[in-house]
Design a protein around this motif. Structure first.
Motif, mmCIF file in Angstrom:
data_model
loop_
_atom_site.group_PDB
_atom_site.id
_atom_site.type_symbol
_atom_site.label_atom_id
_atom_site.label_comp_id
_atom_site.label_asym_id
_atom_site.label_seq_id
_atom_site.Cartn_x
_atom_site.Cartn_y
_atom_site.Cartn_z
ATOM 1 N N LEU A 213 0.803 -1.223 0.000
ATOM 2 C CA LEU A 213 0.000 0.000 0.000
ATOM 3 C C LEU A 213 0.840 1.278 0.000
ATOM 4 C CD1 LEU A 213 -2.800 -1.115 2.438
ATOM 5 C CD2 LEU A 213 -3.114 -0.508 0.043
ATOM 6 N N LEU A 214 1.897 1.317 0.771
ATOM 7 C CA LEU A 214 2.657 2.556 0.899
ATOM 8 C C LEU A 214 3.733 2.725 -0.173
ATOM 9 C CD1 LEU A 214 2.966 2.898 4.777
ATOM 10 C CD2 LEU A 214 1.076 3.491 3.271
ATOM 11 N N CYS A 215 4.038 1.656 -0.899
ATOM 12 C CA CYS A 215 4.990 1.772 -2.018
ATOM 13 C C CYS A 215 4.291 1.895 -3.369
ATOM 14 C CB CYS A 215 5.958 0.597 -2.025
ATOM 15 S SG CYS A 215 7.145 0.638 -0.677
ATOM 16 N N SER A 216 2.972 1.782 -3.393
ATOM 17 C CA SER A 216 2.256 1.922 -4.670
ATOM 18 C C SER A 216 2.452 3.303 -5.299
ATOM 19 C CB SER A 216 0.777 1.579 -4.516
ATOM 20 O OG SER A 216 0.150 2.446 -3.607
ATOM 21 N N PRO B 75 -10.442 9.898 -8.249
ATOM 22 C CA PRO B 75 -11.715 9.603 -7.557
ATOM 23 C C PRO B 75 -11.671 8.318 -6.726
ATOM 24 C CG PRO B 75 -12.155 10.292 -9.804
ATOM 25 C CD PRO B 75 -10.667 10.109 -9.692
ATOM 26 N N LEU B 76 -10.990 7.273 -7.240
ATOM 27 C CA LEU B 76 -10.871 6.037 -6.458
ATOM 28 C C LEU B 76 -10.149 6.307 -5.142
ATOM 29 C CD1 LEU B 76 -11.013 2.925 -6.076
ATOM 30 C CD2 LEU B 76 -8.748 2.870 -7.132
ATOM 31 N N CYS B 77 -9.067 7.061 -5.205
ATOM 32 C CA CYS B 77 -8.316 7.381 -3.980
ATOM 33 C C CYS B 77 -9.184 8.161 -2.999
ATOM 34 C CB CYS B 77 -7.058 8.177 -4.322
ATOM 35 S SG CYS B 77 -5.797 7.208 -5.168
ATOM 36 N N VAL B 78 -9.950 9.120 -3.498
ATOM 37 C CA VAL B 78 -10.820 9.920 -2.629
ATOM 38 C C VAL B 78 -11.864 9.016 -1.959
ATOM 39 C CG1 VAL B 78 -12.579 11.744 -2.600
ATOM 40 C CG2 VAL B 78 -10.433 12.093 -3.850
ATOM 41 N N VAL B 79 -12.484 8.141 -2.729
ATOM 42 C CA VAL B 79 -13.490 7.224 -2.168
ATOM 43 C C VAL B 79 -12.860 6.311 -1.115
ATOM 44 C CG1 VAL B 79 -14.961 5.230 -2.722
ATOM 45 C CG2 VAL B 79 -15.042 7.283 -4.144
ATOM 46 N N MET B 80 -11.677 5.792 -1.404
ATOM 47 C CA MET B 80 -11.021 4.891 -0.451
ATOM 48 C C MET B 80 -10.614 5.618 0.829
ATOM 49 S SD MET B 80 -11.287 1.932 -1.683
ATOM 50 C CE MET B 80 -10.254 1.018 -0.561
ATOM 51 N N ILE B 81 -10.222 6.874 0.710
ATOM 52 C CA ILE B 81 -9.884 7.650 1.909
ATOM 53 C C ILE B 81 -11.147 7.928 2.720
ATOM 54 C CG2 ILE B 81 -9.021 9.872 2.738
ATOM 55 C CD1 ILE B 81 -7.153 9.831 0.216
ATOM 56 N N THR C 256 -13.966 6.309 2.795
ATOM 57 C CA THR C 256 -14.485 5.101 3.439
ATOM 58 C C THR C 256 -13.473 4.476 4.381
ATOM 59 O OG1 THR C 256 -13.807 3.737 1.553
ATOM 60 C CG2 THR C 256 -16.069 4.575 1.547
ATOM 61 N N GLY C 257 -12.196 4.712 4.153
ATOM 62 C CA GLY C 257 -11.152 4.134 4.992
ATOM 63 C C GLY C 257 -11.029 4.789 6.355
ATOM 64 N N VAL C 258 -11.319 6.085 6.430
ATOM 65 C CA VAL C 258 -11.191 6.797 7.708
ATOM 66 C C VAL C 258 -12.160 6.236 8.754
ATOM 67 C CG1 VAL C 258 -11.487 9.035 8.848
ATOM 68 C CG2 VAL C 258 -10.155 8.879 6.743
ATOM 69 N N PRO C 259 -13.468 6.136 8.475
ATOM 70 C CA PRO C 259 -14.359 5.563 9.502
ATOM 71 C C PRO C 259 -14.063 4.078 9.785
ATOM 72 C CG PRO C 259 -15.620 6.188 7.544
ATOM 73 C CD PRO C 259 -14.217 6.633 7.330
ATOM 74 N N PHE C 260 -13.617 3.365 8.762
ATOM 75 C CA PHE C 260 -13.238 1.961 8.928
ATOM 76 C C PHE C 260 -12.118 1.852 9.963
ATOM 77 C CE2 PHE C 260 -10.723 -1.710 7.168
ATOM 78 C CZ PHE C 260 -11.657 -2.695 7.425
ATOM 79 N N LEU D 223 -3.492 1.562 7.348
ATOM 80 C CA LEU D 223 -2.694 1.549 6.122
ATOM 81 C C LEU D 223 -3.539 1.841 4.889
ATOM 82 C CD1 LEU D 223 -0.461 -1.552 6.861
ATOM 83 C CD2 LEU D 223 0.196 0.862 6.965
ATOM 84 N N ILE D 224 -4.817 1.508 4.932
ATOM 85 C CA ILE D 224 -5.686 1.751 3.785
ATOM 86 C C ILE D 224 -5.800 3.245 3.519
ATOM 87 C CG2 ILE D 224 -8.036 1.524 2.877
ATOM 88 C CD1 ILE D 224 -8.174 -1.121 4.550
ATOM 89 N N MET D 225 -6.144 4.011 4.545
ATOM 90 C CA MET D 225 -6.306 5.454 4.324
ATOM 91 C C MET D 225 -4.960 6.130 4.071
ATOM 92 S SD MET D 225 -7.328 6.825 8.087
ATOM 93 C CE MET D 225 -6.176 6.703 9.434
ATOM 94 N N ILE D 226 -3.910 5.684 4.750
ATOM 95 C CA ILE D 226 -2.591 6.283 4.528
ATOM 96 C C ILE D 226 -2.099 5.975 3.122
ATOM 97 C CG2 ILE D 226 -0.170 6.246 5.255
ATOM 98 C CD1 ILE D 226 -1.225 5.560 8.105
ATOM 99 N N GLY D 227 -2.207 4.719 2.715
ATOM 100 C CA GLY D 227 -1.746 4.316 1.388
ATOM 101 C C GLY D 227 -2.472 5.047 0.275
ATOM 102 N N PHE D 228 -3.789 5.149 0.385
ATOM 103 C CA PHE D 228 -4.537 5.837 -0.667
ATOM 104 C C PHE D 228 -4.331 7.351 -0.622
ATOM 105 C CE2 PHE D 228 -6.587 1.779 -1.289
ATOM 106 C CZ PHE D 228 -6.700 1.744 -2.671
ATOM 107 N N ALA D 229 -4.046 7.901 0.555
ATOM 108 C CA ALA D 229 -3.725 9.335 0.631
ATOM 109 C C ALA D 229 -2.407 9.611 -0.097
ATOM 110 C CB ALA D 229 -3.649 9.791 2.082
ATOM 111 N N LEU D 230 -1.417 8.754 0.128
ATOM 112 C CA LEU D 230 -0.140 8.919 -0.570
ATOM 113 C C LEU D 230 -0.302 8.709 -2.076
ATOM 114 C CD1 LEU D 230 2.240 7.058 1.921
ATOM 115 C CD2 LEU D 230 2.035 9.534 1.561
ATOM 116 N N LEU D 231 -1.119 7.734 -2.459
ATOM 117 C CA LEU D 231 -1.359 7.486 -3.883
ATOM 118 C C LEU D 231 -2.096 8.652 -4.523
ATOM 119 C CD1 LEU D 231 -0.971 5.438 -6.164
ATOM 120 C CD2 LEU D 231 -3.144 4.399 -5.497
#
Length: 193
Positions: free
Chosen positions: A63-66, A104-110, A112-116, A141-149
């Motif tokens: 996730l963080l190296c993507s 948009p995918l990254c925004v959606v994942m962030i 939804t990832g924050v409350p998760f 890691l989901i929200m961090i990884g997609f924020a970096l992406l």
């Protein structure tokens, strides 16, 4: 646009620095896996926390190296089709892909990832396996990884627009993919015989 290109350059430097350091966690995951297997076979004992730690380390790298993969243009695409297209078409596809799909995918994942993550953190969610690890660090890691992406996707969008406007050379022009390099090596070996 020059200010955006400076920002993009800083993002790229951070992404490369982060990726190069976090990628080494794969080595740690392999060592933990090997030691765990040896201990399990030799002493007939093991711990679920060691198995879960391997998964977490792999998740960190994945996730963080993507963003680093995106930066180095090593992300998955259909290279046979992509390489057959003219450069202008490839640039347009990249801009559309980044703007309408990646960002948009990254925004959606962030979103939804924050409350998760928050729910897991609030209840201090633990593994369902005996002796397992807490779950909330892995879920972060989901929200961090997609924020970096997301940030790297914005950087790539800035650079692609700058390339299309003629403000900078294409950073991937001289790049040869690993597959192309291998094919060239095989062709050279065949020609020598």
């Amino acid at each position: 646009m020059q200010a955006l290109l400076k920002l993009s350059s800083r993002i790229d430097a951070f992404t490369r620095w982060t990726g190069k350091r976090l990628a080494w966690l794969i080595v740690l995951a392999v060592i933990i896996s090997a030691v765990n297997a040896i201990v399990r076979k030799t002493f007939d004992t093991s711990s679920n926390s060691w198995l879960e730690l391997q998964w977490v380390l792999f998740s960190i790298v994945f996730l963080l190296c993507s963003p680093w993969t995106l930066l180095d243009n090593e992300h998955i695409r259909i290279d046979i089709v992509n390489n057959a297209l003219p450069k202008t078409a490839r640039n347009v596809i990249d801009v559309i892909g980044h703007f309408f799909f990646l960002i948009p995918l990254c925004v959606v994942m962030i979103i939804t990832g924050v409350p998760f993550f928050q729910r897991s953190f609030q209840i201090n969610e633990q593994s369902g396996n005996a002796g397992g690890l807490p779950q909330w660090p892995a879920k972060s890691l989901i929200m961090i990884g997609f924020a970096l992406l997301l940030v790297q996707g914005i950087s790539e969008l800035i650079k692609r627009i700058a390339v299309m406007r003629g403000l900078m050379p294409d950073p991937h022009d001289s790049q040869v993919s690993a597959i192309e390099a291998e094919v060239e090596h095989l062709v050279e070996a065949i020609e020598k015989k």
